[in-house]
Design an enzyme around this catalytic site. Structure first.
Site, short mmCIF file in Angstrom:
data_model
loop_
_atom_site.label_atom_id
_atom_site.label_comp_id
_atom_site.label_asym_id
_atom_site.label_seq_id
_atom_site.Cartn_x
_atom_site.Cartn_y
_atom_site.Cartn_z
N ARG A 27 0.81 -1.22 0.00
CA ARG A 27 0.00 0.00 0.00
C ARG A 27 0.84 1.27 0.00
NH1 ARG A 27 -5.29 -0.94 1.45
NH2 ARG A 27 -5.47 1.24 2.04
N TRP A 75 2.72 6.02 1.91
CA TRP A 75 2.89 6.52 0.54
C TRP A 75 2.70 8.02 0.66
CZ3 TRP A 75 -0.06 9.05 -3.25
CH2 TRP A 75 0.48 9.01 -4.54
N LYS A 492 2.29 -1.80 -18.26
CA LYS A 492 3.04 -2.78 -17.46
C LYS A 492 4.53 -2.51 -17.59
CE LYS A 492 0.64 -4.04 -15.35
NZ LYS A 492 -0.78 -3.87 -15.32
N GLU A 495 5.57 0.92 -15.79
CA GLU A 495 5.47 1.05 -14.33
C GLU A 495 6.47 0.18 -13.58
OE1 GLU A 495 1.76 -0.02 -12.37
OE2 GLU A 495 1.36 -1.53 -13.87
N LYS A 610 -0.14 0.32 -4.32
CA LYS A 610 -1.14 -0.58 -4.89
C LYS A 610 -2.50 0.07 -5.02
CE LYS A 610 -2.63 -4.47 -6.43
NZ LYS A 610 -2.29 -4.70 -7.83
O1 M6R Z 1 -7.54 -0.80 -7.50
P1 M6R Z 1 -7.84 -0.21 -8.85
O2 M6R Z 1 -8.09 -1.24 -9.88
O3 M6R Z 1 -8.95 0.80 -8.80
O4 M6R Z 1 -6.52 0.55 -9.26
C1 M6R Z 1 -6.46 1.34 -10.41
C2 M6R Z 1 -5.04 1.68 -10.76
O5 M6R Z 1 -4.44 2.40 -9.73
C3 M6R Z 1 -4.20 0.42 -11.04
O6 M6R Z 1 -4.76 -0.37 -12.03
C4 M6R Z 1 -2.77 0.81 -11.46
O7 M6R Z 1 -2.78 1.46 -12.70
C5 M6R Z 1 -1.87 -0.42 -11.48
N1 M6R Z 1 -0.60 -0.10 -10.90
C6 M6R Z 1 -1.63 -0.93 -12.85
O8 M6R Z 1 -0.81 -2.05 -12.87
#
Ligand code: M6R
Length: 615
Positions: A27, A75, A492, A495, A610
């Site tokens: 987190r 964070w 992917k 990041e 996350k």
């Molecule tokens: O928990 P969520 O699906 O709402 O999160 C959305 C984005 O923060 C999340 O998909 C983010 O882009 C990931 N790090 C992608 O791998």
């Protein structure tokens, strides 16, 4: 965005808190800290910039004996990630100590008022302002801790999950939430607070999920009280935590991300379990059955999401338009919520989110609710804020996703969108019975096809990763159902490996990005299409003519593209609408192996967390 864990009971608090923080590190990992109240009635606090491992090194094996304490992994929002801004934070008189997840939006005004009252601050955080405010109210009116917390929170604008300890009250912890998750774990003569179930699962499965604007007071004598900020007493609703310890361990894999990629044959099967039957020819989704009329009569669907979930939503647009003939708009939740969007009671708004806590998605859904739209959630985390806000929904049942890069949640979301579009389309009569049956059979075959793809392509993907690892840019191209996959592949890569990458509709390339192509540019083309196949072959030719290095993902047996591409990765044959479930897998593996080869921390990429519970 941060992780909180707290303990009061008879056990040693230190190992419970530090192990809990390691579980919550996904987190946020800018800093970690703990505060303990020891048997002499003193607070001992340790906090350090960096990960929990840095905190443990800082504690340096010191024997810490206490059976009450709070912990935090951060964070950063307000103030840079350093030791001073790390949580916990003391009040001015050092009597109170607090951890906080969220953002206090009016902290500057509160700070000015507190400074006028003589308070001075050590850190740049909004959290320190809140704990000073609680101290001020407690001192001024001689209030019990929970009452000072209640009044302070009624003055706060923003989001919070907090847990606070009072040095003068050795038998009590107080926690509260609004907009950031917090649960209370009820053990045998002990209580826990945590941002999710992972830090407490080996101690208890009995939990109470706090709702917004609720305050929980737990005492050493086994008492749990819940009240609202308006001071209304509530009876705790105790639920069973549904979480397996194995699902939060790496299970022999080097990283959670790799484990989660390999779990997909099972998670996809779990997303369909009990919901489809190809032999009998049916799909049953509880949420769809409950709201069939509204879902069928809707003017349009709006899908709101962020990041990878937004890419799943884009696939949702293709699926719903093709299978159910319903117009779909896909929105970045962060834009939608501030755009005064036109919404009516005839609209259905789908919120997609792994965590169910993403602040922008939650706010976009809240706005849609206020305007009368029907809300449908496609969420992974059971009991999360989005799951509770929506009128109906379907869990994706992917189990805890711990790697920051989303993988199995994405394929789970795509499965649910496919089932929904098929079910609604079938009810509306927009897909034929034979096509419906063919898709059902093809869906049931997906887990086995994923399994064989994973076992066959990884070695080759590793080889390509070694060739690509020093690239500074990459282009991902796809058409139709593979365009959202191009976007997802690019996300992917950037990041977790910090290589700049862009996803583009293959045909759009010639309107600009083609200028970037030379022999140093890897171009990943997802070319499994049945429709527009010749078009994508032409796009590949265009890249080849500019000496781009082509990595093509194709359907097995493809004879046309391999001679053109530098590397070809084959995926099993399936129905075109289902190809994203397979074509995304080599791209997940490619980014993973490149990141490992570049010595990046795959599960905890820099600057990310996350779940983004702040704007
Ligand atoms: O928990 P969520 O699906 O709402 O999160 C959305 C984005 O923060 C999340 O998909 C983010 O882009 C990931 N790090 C992608 O791998």
């Amino acid at each position: 965005m941060c992780g909180i864990v707290a303990y009061i009971g008879k056990q040693e608090a230190f190992p419970i808190l530090t192990k809990g923080l390691q579980r919550l590190e996904y987190r946020g990992y800018d800093s970690a800290g703990i505060a303990l109240r020891n048997g002499q009635g003193e607070f001992e606090m340790f906090k350090k910039k960096g990960k929990v491992a840095d905190l443990l090194a800082h504690v340096n094996g010191k024997k810490l004996t206490a059976n009450m304490g709070i912990g935090h992994t951060r964070w950063a929002t307000h103030g840079p990630p350093n030791d001073v801004n790390a949580h916990p934070h003391f009040s001015g008189n050092n009597r109170l100590v607090m951890v906080h997840n969220g953002i206090i939006e009016n902290y500057e005004a509160l700070k000015v008022a507190l400074e006028e009252a003589g308070h001075t601050f050590q850190s740049d955080t909004d959290t320190e302002v809140l704990v000073h405010l609680i101290e001020e109210l407690q001192k001024r009116e001689n209030l019990p801790l929970e009452e000072a917390v209640r009044i302070a929170l009624s003055k706060v604008v923003g989001a919070y999950a907090i847990v606070i300890m009072d040095r003068e009250d050795p038998d009590k912890l107080v926690g509260a939430r609004k907009g950031s998750p917090l649960l209370v774990g009820i053990g045998d003569g002990e209580f826990f607070f945590a941002s999710d179930g992972t830090p407490i699962v080996e101690h208890t499965r009995r939990v109470v999920y706090l709702d917004d604007e609720q305050i929980a007071v737990v005492t050493r004598d086994g008492n749990l009280q819940i009240k609202t900020i308006e001071n209304e007493q509530l009876s705790p609703f105790v639920e069973q935590l549904d979480l397996q310890i194995e699902s939060i361990e790496k299970d022999g894999y080097d990283y959670f991300m790799l484990k989660e990629i390999h779990e997909q044959p099972h998670t996809v099967a779990d997303a369909m379990r009990g919901r489809i039957n190809a032999k009998e020819g049916w799909i049953r989704l509880g949420g769809v059955e409950e709201y069939t009329n509204r879902l069928l009569q809707a003017n349009r669907y709006i899908m709101v999401a962020c990041g990878t979930s937004w890419h799943a939503a884009m696939l949702g647009e293709y699926l719903f338009e093709e299978l159910a003939r319903i117009p779909v708009e896909v929105e970045y939740a962060s834009e939608f919520r501030y755009r005064n969007p036109i919404l009516t009671e005839k609209d259905v708004v789908l919120g997609l989110s792994q965590s169910g806590e993403t602040a922008d998605t939650l706010a976009a859904l809240q706005l849609a609710k206020e305007r009368g739209a029907l809300l449908y959630g496609i969420v992974n985390v059971v009991g999360s804020s989005i799951a509770r806000l929506t009128n109906a929904g379907s869990y994706i049942h992917a189990g805890p996703e711990i790697g920051v890069a989303s993988t199995k949640a994405f394929t789970g979301q795509v499965v649910l969108l496919t089932l929904m579009a098929m079910s609604i389309g079938y009810k509306k009569g927009t897909i034929s019975k034979s096509y419906f049956h063919r898709l059902l059979s093809a869906l049931e075959e997906i887990p086995a096809k994923m399994e064989s793809l994973l076992s066959q392509c990884e070695e080759q993907v590793r080889y390509i990763a070694a060739e690509m690892k020093n690239a500074t840019n990459a282009l991902y191209l796809g058409r139709g159902y593979n365009f959202p996959i191009a976007l997802e592949g690019a996300l992917k890569l950037k990041e977790i490996s910090y290589i700049h990458a862009e996803g583009y509709p293959a045909a759009e390339m010639k309107h600009g990005p083609i200028a970037l192509i030379d022999k140093n540019m890897p171009v990943i083309v997802i070319a499994t299409n049945k429709s527009a196949y010749e078009k994508i072959v032409s796009n590949i030719q265009e890249v080849k003519a500019r000496e781009g290095r082509i990595i093509a993902v194709v359907t097995e047996g493809d004879k046309t593209i391999s001679p053109l591409a530098d590397y070809t990765i084959e995926i099993p044959e399936t129905e075109e609408v289902l190809t994203p479930l397979l074509s995304v897998i080599p791209l997940q593996l490619l980014s993973y192996h490149i990141a490992v080869m570049r010595n990046c921390n795959v599960d905890q990429p820099r600057n990310l967390a996350k779940s983004v519970t702040v704007e």
